[in-house]
Every structure is written in C-alpha cells, then in structure tokens.
Design a protein around this motif. Structure first.
Motif, PDB file in Angstrom:
ATOM      1  N   TYR A  13       0.758  -1.336   0.102  1.00 32.23           N
ATOM      2  CA  TYR A  13      -0.141  -0.061  -0.027  1.00 32.23           C
ATOM      3  C   TYR A  13       0.871   1.176   0.064  1.00 32.23           C
ATOM      4  O   TYR A  13       0.488   2.263   0.457  1.00 32.23           O
ATOM      5  N   SER A  69     -11.263  -4.766   5.703  1.00 32.94           N
ATOM      6  CA  SER A  69     -11.120  -5.535   4.833  1.00 32.94           C
ATOM      7  C   SER A  69     -10.271  -5.313   3.669  1.00 32.94           C
ATOM      8  O   SER A  69      -9.425  -4.108   3.683  1.00 32.94           O
ATOM      9  N   GLU A  70      -9.984  -5.727   2.722  1.00 27.07           N
ATOM     10  CA  GLU A  70      -9.138  -5.592   1.607  1.00 27.07           C
ATOM     11  C   GLU A  70      -9.497  -4.281   0.896  1.00 27.07           C
ATOM     12  O   GLU A  70      -8.605  -3.331   0.574  1.00 27.07           O
ATOM     13  N   ASP A  71     -10.561  -4.135   0.570  1.00 24.09           N
ATOM     14  CA  ASP A  71     -11.110  -2.684   0.269  1.00 24.09           C
ATOM     15  C   ASP A  71     -10.682  -1.555   1.119  1.00 24.09           C
ATOM     16  O   ASP A  71     -10.307  -0.686   0.630  1.00 24.09           O
ATOM     17  N   GLN A  72     -11.116  -1.805   2.434  1.00 23.94           N
ATOM     18  CA  GLN A  72     -10.704  -0.767   3.374  1.00 23.94           C
ATOM     19  C   GLN A  72      -9.212  -0.303   3.413  1.00 23.94           C
ATOM     20  O   GLN A  72      -8.813   0.887   3.675  1.00 23.94           O
ATOM     21  N   LYS A  73      -8.432  -1.353   3.590  1.00 20.46           N
ATOM     22  CA  LYS A  73      -6.820  -1.266   3.608  1.00 20.46           C
ATOM     23  C   LYS A  73      -6.355  -0.497   2.075  1.00 20.46           C
ATOM     24  O   LYS A  73      -5.652   0.439   2.278  1.00 20.46           O
ATOM     25  N   LYS A  74      -7.072  -0.835   1.008  1.00 17.66           N
ATOM     26  CA  LYS A  74      -6.666  -0.146  -0.176  1.00 17.66           C
ATOM     27  C   LYS A  74      -7.225   1.257  -0.147  1.00 17.66           C
ATOM     28  O   LYS A  74      -6.347   2.275  -0.525  1.00 17.66           O
ATOM     29  N   ASN A  75      -8.370   1.609   0.479  1.00 14.68           N
ATOM     30  CA  ASN A  75      -8.815   2.961   0.511  1.00 14.68           C
ATOM     31  C   ASN A  75      -8.163   3.584   1.456  1.00 14.68           C
ATOM     32  O   ASN A  75      -7.592   4.947   1.176  1.00 14.68           O
ATOM     33  N   GLU A 105     -14.098  -4.205   9.213  1.00 15.50           N
ATOM     34  CA  GLU A 105     -14.665  -5.594   9.217  1.00 15.50           C
ATOM     35  C   GLU A 105     -14.385  -6.630  10.069  1.00 15.50           C
ATOM     36  O   GLU A 105     -15.205  -7.254  10.546  1.00 15.50           O
TER      37      GLU A 105
END
Length: 365
Positions: free
Chosen positions: A62, A104-110, A208
C-alpha cells in the motif's frame, strides 16, 4: 549478544531529533503552546512528514515502508526528547495498525495507501475500550453511531476518526460528518491535542474484522502504549541532559553545583533509573512484531507502567536540580514535565496497566 536499535533505526531517530533541535526550540514550542504558532507548527509537521514517518507502519503493498514497531519507537523517542508538537501515536501508529489488522481488503486499499501519500490523517479514540465511563459510550445501529468518546488522540485537523466501543469493535467516522462535534480538551500538555467527540447519528463504517474480535483493539492499544512509553523515555532523557548541563553551569558559593555531592547523586540516580528503560521499550517493540500476543502484551503493559513510574521520579528530580528556575517558563522545562505526566495517564494509568499485566499472568484469578 548486542541488543539495540539498528543503524537504520538510529538514522531515522537522529534525523527526527536533529530536525526538532533546529526547528522546534523552546521559544517556538512556547508560541505553539500559547496558540500563537500555527505556521510554526505546520512547518514542523511538514518537515517531519518529509522524513516519511507517515509511511513507517503502512505495508509495502500500500505504498508504505512496511517497517516494524521498533522503527516507530525510534521516532517516538526523538519526538519525546524534542517535545515534538505533531500527531504521531494515533495518526501514524495506531491507525495504520488498526486498518491493517481489522480492515477488509477494500478498506486497506482505500485508507492505507492514502495515509502513505499523506492525503488523509486519522484520529484514534480507544478510551471506551480501555476504561469506559458511565457518562460516555458509543452505540452503533444501522450504520449510524451515537455517543461520546473521550481523550481522542490526534483528532485535530484529522480527516477520519477510528473509535472503539466498549466491546472493542472499531468504527471509521468522517471528522467532518454533520453528526460529529469535536471539543478540544484542556490538558496540562500544550504540545499535543486531545478531544472529546460527540456523535449524533453520524455515518460510521465498521472495520470488518473487528466486529466479533476484540483482540485487534487490544493489539492496537498495545502498540499505542509502547509508543507512549518510548515518547516518555525520550522526554526523560532530555530532562536528565538538561539537569546535568545546568548543574555544570550554575554556580553557588563560587563553585558549580555539579561539584556538590547531593546534586551528583541526583543526576546519577536519574541516569541509572532511566538506562534499563531503553531496553525494556525496545524489547516490547521487538516482541510486538515477532512473538505471541500473550508475551508481547505483557511486555507492552510492563513497559508502559514501569517507564511511567520511573519518568515521574526523573521529572521531579530534574526540576529540583534546576532549583527555582526549574519552575519558570523561561527554561521551558515544564513542557517535558507535563508531557511525561500526560503520557502516564493516556491508554491506562500505571495501576490499570499493572492490573492487566497481573491478569495476563494469572495472579488475579
């Protein structure tokens, strides 16, 4: 076997310390504490960020450095030594860890990638989980959050807040949400800010993996305690150095007070008491990254509680070495004194943390 900071960690520590020595003098800290140094504070913050502290605990995927907690400890020691008036423990230690472990993976990316590029900043409030109060609390229902969180770290000028409820679930809330009210709390330490957050039907997003697992909240608190202990070690080191330096300059009866046996003993006792604290905090940070949760949590508790007690004595003795001048605003010694005092209370006072350590070892069963 040698145990200590690596060359890379010492280099980061030296860069931060030198920057603060050059750009955050006592006069500048005084202006910030008196509310007159907003531009100075911004310049200090921007300069420290240029050293990459926001990327330390963000994983490489990231766009971060993916460093361990020991790197953050090295930075925290320098921030404590220079009473750095910038957000760190919440924004760049606890928040990245909470998102990386609980998101979640989306939260990490965001979130993580934007922390690394300094597009967003987080405040963190864990007081409800550490020690809930009767007149506070957080309730979540239908993506809305209500209640009150106290002693939120680094909330000022933040874009998002990570807040914990009593059970350890972590929520992400936009700081500018119309349902969020921030009230700056008055504390003895004017080098950092702490806030009360009032929530009235604010939009909230659960991290999450924390909805049914309070171990993540505990892990985040462990990291925060170790960093606060490191900050306290740095502040204590600065007070010892200032006391020794002053004793070599101040004269009474035509001789420097450093030649008096009582003053020698006070300085020697401070140095001897502080020395083991370095390895204790470093071991706690190393254990945090490499060992099982039970042993690393015990070390986090022990480092926070022990360093808090040692630093309390050091701050008192260092002030006494300065005599009446130690209590004046002219020397600014009180900035370190007060920082140590507030670090002692945040994320659990020594008696609370020692009780947790006793439970981990089965002494309270």
């Amino acid at each position: 076997m040698d145990f200590g900071l690596s060359e890379e960690q010492e280099s980061i520590q030296d860069f931060v310390k030198k920057f603060l020595d050059d750009n955050a003098t006592v006069d500048e800290i005084r202006k910030i504490a008196n509310g007159e140094g907003e531009e100075i504070e911004k310049n200090i913050f921007d300069g420290i960020l240029n050293l990459g502290i926001n990327t330390l605990l963000v994983p490489e995927e990231y766009n971060g450095l993916g460093a361990g907690l020991l790197h953050a400890v090295a930075v925290a020691q320098s921030l404590g030594s220079g009473v750095g008036p910038i957000p760190f423990v919440g924004s760049y230690v606890m928040a990245p860890i909470a998102i990386n472990l609980g998101g979640s993976e989306d939260q990490k990316k965001n979130y993580l990638s934007r922390i690394a590029t300094n597009d967003i900043r987080f405040g963190v409030g864990m007081s409800e989980f550490v020690g809930a109060r009767e007149d506070a609390g957080i309730e979540f229902s239908k993506n809305k959050i209500n209640g009150r969180a106290l002693f939120v770290l680094d909330a000022e000028k933040s874009d998002f807040l990570i807040l914990a409820n009593k059970s350890g679930t972590l929520f992400v809330v936009k700081s500018e949400d119309k349902g969020v009210t921030m009230n700056r709390l008055t504390t003895v330490d004017k080098t950092r800010t702490f806030h009360e957050i009032i929530l009235e039907n604010a939009e909230a997003e659960i991290l999450e993996n924390t909805s049914e697992n309070n171990e993540i909240a505990k892990k985040v608190i462990d990291a925060g305690r170790i960093i606060l202990a490191a900050d306290t070690v740095g502040a204590s080191e600065a007070m010892v150095e200032k006391a020794v330096s002053y004793s070599k300059e101040r004269k009474q009866f035509n001789r420097t007070i450093s030649s008096f046996q009582a003053v020698k003993h006070m300085c020697a006792e401070m140095a001897a008491d502080l020395e083991p604290c370095y390895s204790l905090v470093w071991q706690a940070a190393y254990s945090y990254d490499t060992e099982e949760i039970s042993s690393s949590r015990l070390l986090a508790c022990q480092s926070k509680s022990h360093v808090s007690e040692v630093a309390k004595v050091i701050s008192k003795k260092a002030t006494e070495v300065h005599g009446g001048m130690g209590f004046t605003d002219l020397l600014g010694l009180h900035y370190w004194f007060k920082r140590i005092g507030l670090n002692r209370q945040i994320l659990g006072a020594p008696e609370i943390v020692r009780e947790e350590a006793a439970e981990l070892q089965g002494f309270n069963q």
